[in-house]
Write an enzyme that holds these catalytic residues in place. Structure first.
Site, PDB file in Angstrom:
ATOM      1  CE  LYS A 100       9.803  13.181   7.692  1.00  0.00           C
ATOM      2  NZ  LYS A 100       8.825  14.125   7.123  1.00  0.00           N
TER       3      LYS A 100
HETATM    4  P1  NAD Z   1       4.103   7.513  -0.290  1.00  0.00           P
HETATM    5  O1  NAD Z   1       4.891   6.392   0.268  1.00  0.00           O
HETATM    6  O2  NAD Z   1       2.638   7.542  -0.069  1.00  0.00           O
HETATM    7  O3  NAD Z   1       4.374   7.659  -1.855  1.00  0.00           O
HETATM    8  C1  NAD Z   1       5.641   7.768  -2.418  1.00  0.00           C
HETATM    9  C2  NAD Z   1       5.470   7.703  -3.932  1.00  0.00           C
HETATM   10  O4  NAD Z   1       6.710   7.966  -4.573  1.00  0.00           O
HETATM   11  C3  NAD Z   1       5.015   6.326  -4.432  1.00  0.00           C
HETATM   12  O5  NAD Z   1       4.100   6.511  -5.511  1.00  0.00           O
HETATM   13  C4  NAD Z   1       6.303   5.705  -4.966  1.00  0.00           C
HETATM   14  O6  NAD Z   1       6.086   4.720  -5.967  1.00  0.00           O
HETATM   15  C5  NAD Z   1       6.951   6.950  -5.544  1.00  0.00           C
HETATM   16  N1  NAD Z   1       8.390   6.849  -5.768  1.00  0.00           N
HETATM   17  C6  NAD Z   1       9.358   6.410  -4.945  1.00  0.00           C
HETATM   18  N2  NAD Z   1      10.559   6.484  -5.550  1.00  0.00           N
HETATM   19  C7  NAD Z   1      10.319   7.006  -6.782  1.00  0.00           C
HETATM   20  C8  NAD Z   1      11.136   7.332  -7.890  1.00  0.00           C
HETATM   21  N3  NAD Z   1      12.450   7.140  -7.846  1.00  0.00           N
HETATM   22  N4  NAD Z   1      10.544   7.855  -9.003  1.00  0.00           N
HETATM   23  C9  NAD Z   1       9.223   8.063  -9.057  1.00  0.00           C
HETATM   24  N5  NAD Z   1       8.401   7.776  -8.040  1.00  0.00           N
HETATM   25  C10 NAD Z   1       8.950   7.248  -6.920  1.00  0.00           C
HETATM   26  O7  NAD Z   1       4.794   8.835   0.329  1.00  0.00           O
HETATM   27  P2  NAD Z   1       4.153  10.288   0.493  1.00  0.00           P
HETATM   28  O8  NAD Z   1       3.597  10.382   1.877  1.00  0.00           O
HETATM   29  O9  NAD Z   1       3.297  10.598  -0.679  1.00  0.00           O
HETATM   30  O10 NAD Z   1       5.470  11.186   0.487  1.00  0.00           O
HETATM   31  C11 NAD Z   1       6.056  11.664  -0.734  1.00  0.00           C
HETATM   32  C12 NAD Z   1       6.970  12.844  -0.395  1.00  0.00           C
HETATM   33  O11 NAD Z   1       6.196  13.875   0.242  1.00  0.00           O
HETATM   34  C13 NAD Z   1       8.105  12.546   0.579  1.00  0.00           C
HETATM   35  O12 NAD Z   1       9.222  13.348   0.252  1.00  0.00           O
HETATM   36  C14 NAD Z   1       7.538  12.993   1.916  1.00  0.00           C
HETATM   37  O13 NAD Z   1       8.557  13.304   2.861  1.00  0.00           O
HETATM   38  C15 NAD Z   1       6.780  14.221   1.484  1.00  0.00           C
HETATM   39  N6  NAD Z   1       5.735  14.658   2.411  1.00  0.00           N
HETATM   40  C16 NAD Z   1       4.733  13.833   2.792  1.00  0.00           C
HETATM   41  C17 NAD Z   1       3.744  14.288   3.645  1.00  0.00           C
HETATM   42  C18 NAD Z   1       2.550  13.454   4.030  1.00  0.00           C
HETATM   43  O14 NAD Z   1       1.629  14.002   4.651  1.00  0.00           O
HETATM   44  N7  NAD Z   1       2.497  12.173   3.702  1.00  0.00           N
HETATM   45  C19 NAD Z   1       3.797  15.607   4.145  1.00  0.00           C
HETATM   46  C20 NAD Z   1       4.836  16.440   3.730  1.00  0.00           C
HETATM   47  C21 NAD Z   1       5.797  15.950   2.856  1.00  0.00           C
END
Ligand code: NAD
Length: 418
Positions: A100
């Site tokens: 990561k």
């Molecule tokens: P992203 O950047 O697309 O979205 C993040 C979202 O979280 C946004 O809507 C943002 O406004 C919101 N956010 C941030 N801080 C916040 C808070 N304090 N309260 C409420 N909302 C808040 O990111 P993503 O890719 O959707 O990732 C989200 C989570 O999923 C992360 O933990 C990431 O590690 C995990 N994840 C992502 C993937 C992927 O394929 N993108 C895969 C596995 C896990």
């Protein structure tokens, strides 16, 4: 954050009665890289950001994991998230290790051109330690298909055409159909499996979702399309709620124009944190780590928490909730759909062969269902929570692979061999 991941690892290692030596071998990252990214801003001033890549374990294959652009990104976060990737790829049994990384920056304060310069400089500085057979980045918080396209292009300048160096690319640039929604789709599949155990379907439940980015919005769209009522949603701007069910297609249209959920006319405004404790059967944390702590665990209403985010629940909150009979479907299982379709994308890149969307979704469903069944069966047999069971399964697979490569058989206890 690393402390929490290590605590969950330790619980499984205790169950398996692993020696200190083997724990050290399995927990220690293989490589930690920190780079100084110095670029010019649009106004000509020097910008300075720190970039990280932690390569945790490569026993089961090339290392794999997202890139996060966020002001909280540091070595501790990268190490914790890299370790989670090792266990996640092992839980779904795809041929990868874990890594990561990311850049400590606030993309909301950077122009697209500045972000491009920072990303490509990061690739230039990291190019020797990433690669299609070494370590393959993917999207995470605040990174997307566009950023992955920049990475592929920059890396290919040094090593020639290399689509397999990164996944989550635009579909027009060797990306896979279905990758963008894959994490949300995987969340839906594991929730369906959980509900099936007592004869329910998604149409029987109400859902609250924290975070409405790639993962949260796709999970909401897919789950709502199967009849679930999404009653509360939040993002960085705050929360919204509607007990009759939020019209998710209308919310997505709203976000396409306004970027955030705030102000959406089809729901009432609530505090962002209130979404976590909102009256719903299912809670999906899909934002950042440490969302669920002892401060709010007792107020959580849901009977099941599907951890779409990485590390959303602290160990203490996990224990409190588990003690109350709440089921926690852990991150290393629940959000593995993204890395699974990343694996399909990488396979397609290597073979120069495009899969149809139907095949992507079918194979994803097969893998997520099997992983859920394996973890639930182990948890049921041994009287464990799903998280400890998932870690046990993963540790077994990684340790066995390590012992097939290295002379460490004498360190493997009986518990790893059955
Ligand atoms: P992203 O950047 O697309 O979205 C993040 C979202 O979280 C946004 O809507 C943002 O406004 C919101 N956010 C941030 N801080 C916040 C808070 N304090 N309260 C409420 N909302 C808040 O990111 P993503 O890719 O959707 O990732 C989200 C989570 O999923 C992360 O933990 C990431 O590690 C995990 N994840 C992502 C993937 C992927 O394929 N993108 C895969 C596995 C896990």
């Amino acid at each position: 954050m690393l402390a929490a991941t290590n605590e969950f690892f330790t619980r499984a290692a205790d169950f398996l009665e692993l020696s200190d030596k083997l724990r050290t071998i399995l927990q220690t990252p293989r490589r930690v890289v920190r780079v100084e990214i110095v670029t010019e801003s649009d106004s000509g001033e020097l910008q300075h950001h720190l970039g990280f890549r932690v390569q945790h374990n490569s026993m089961r294959g090339p290392m794999k994991g997202g890139l996060r652009f966020h002001p909280s990104m540091d070595e501790d976060h990268a190490s914790s998230l890299a370790s989670l990737m090792t266990w996640k790829t092992a839980v779904v049994d795809i041929p990868y290790g874990g890594a990561k990384g990311g850049i400590n920056c606030d993309p909301s304060k950077l122009s697209n051109k500045e972000l491009y310069r920072i990303t490509t400089r990061f690739v230039e500085l990291m190019k020797e330690v990433i690669g299609p057979n070494i370590d393959i980045p993917a999207p995470d918080v605040n990174t997307n298909a566009q950023v992955m396209g920049w990475i592929m292009d920059e890396y290919s300048k040094y090593y020639g055409f290399s689509p397999g160096v990164v996944t989550g690319k635009p579909v027009d640039l060797f990306g896979s159909l279905g990758r963008e929604e894959a994490t949300g789709r995987g969340v839906m599949y594991v929730l369906e499996e959980y509900l099936k155990s007592d004869g329910r379907t998604l149409a029987d439940v109400s859902v609250a979702i924290q975070g409405f980015g790639n993962v949260g919005s796709n999970a909401a769209r897919l789950i709502a399309a199967q009849g679930a009522r999404i009653v509360a949603v939040s993002d960085i701007s705050g929360g919204i709620a509607n007990d009759k069910g939020i019209d998710i297609p209308a919310l997505l249209d709203w976000i396409a124009q306004h970027k955030v959920v705030e102000g959406f006319p089809g729901a009432a405004a609530i505090a962002g944190e209130a979404v976590l404790t909102y009256k719903a059967d299912v809670l999906i944390p899909a934002a950042m780590e440490d969302a669920i702590t002892l401060d709010n665990a007792d107020a959580i209403h849901a009977e099941v928490i599907v951890e779409a985010a990485n590390g959303p629940t602290t160990p203490e909150a996990h224990d409190r909730l588990h003690g109350r009979g709440v089921t926690l479907i852990p991150d290393i299982l629940a959000n593995a759909g993204g890395v699974t379709v990343s694996y399909f994308e990488w396979s397609q890149n290597i073979q120069q062969y495009r899969w149809e969307l139907e095949r992507v979704n079918q194979e994803l469903q097969r893998i997520m269902r099997k992983a859920y069944a394996d973890v639930a069966e182990l948890a049921g047999d041994k009287g464990l929570d799903l998280r400890t069971a998932a870690f046990i399964l993963a540790i077994k697979r990684v340790a066995r692979a390590a012992s097939s490569r290295q002379s460490i058989q004498h360190l493997l206890p009986e518990s790893l061999l059955d």
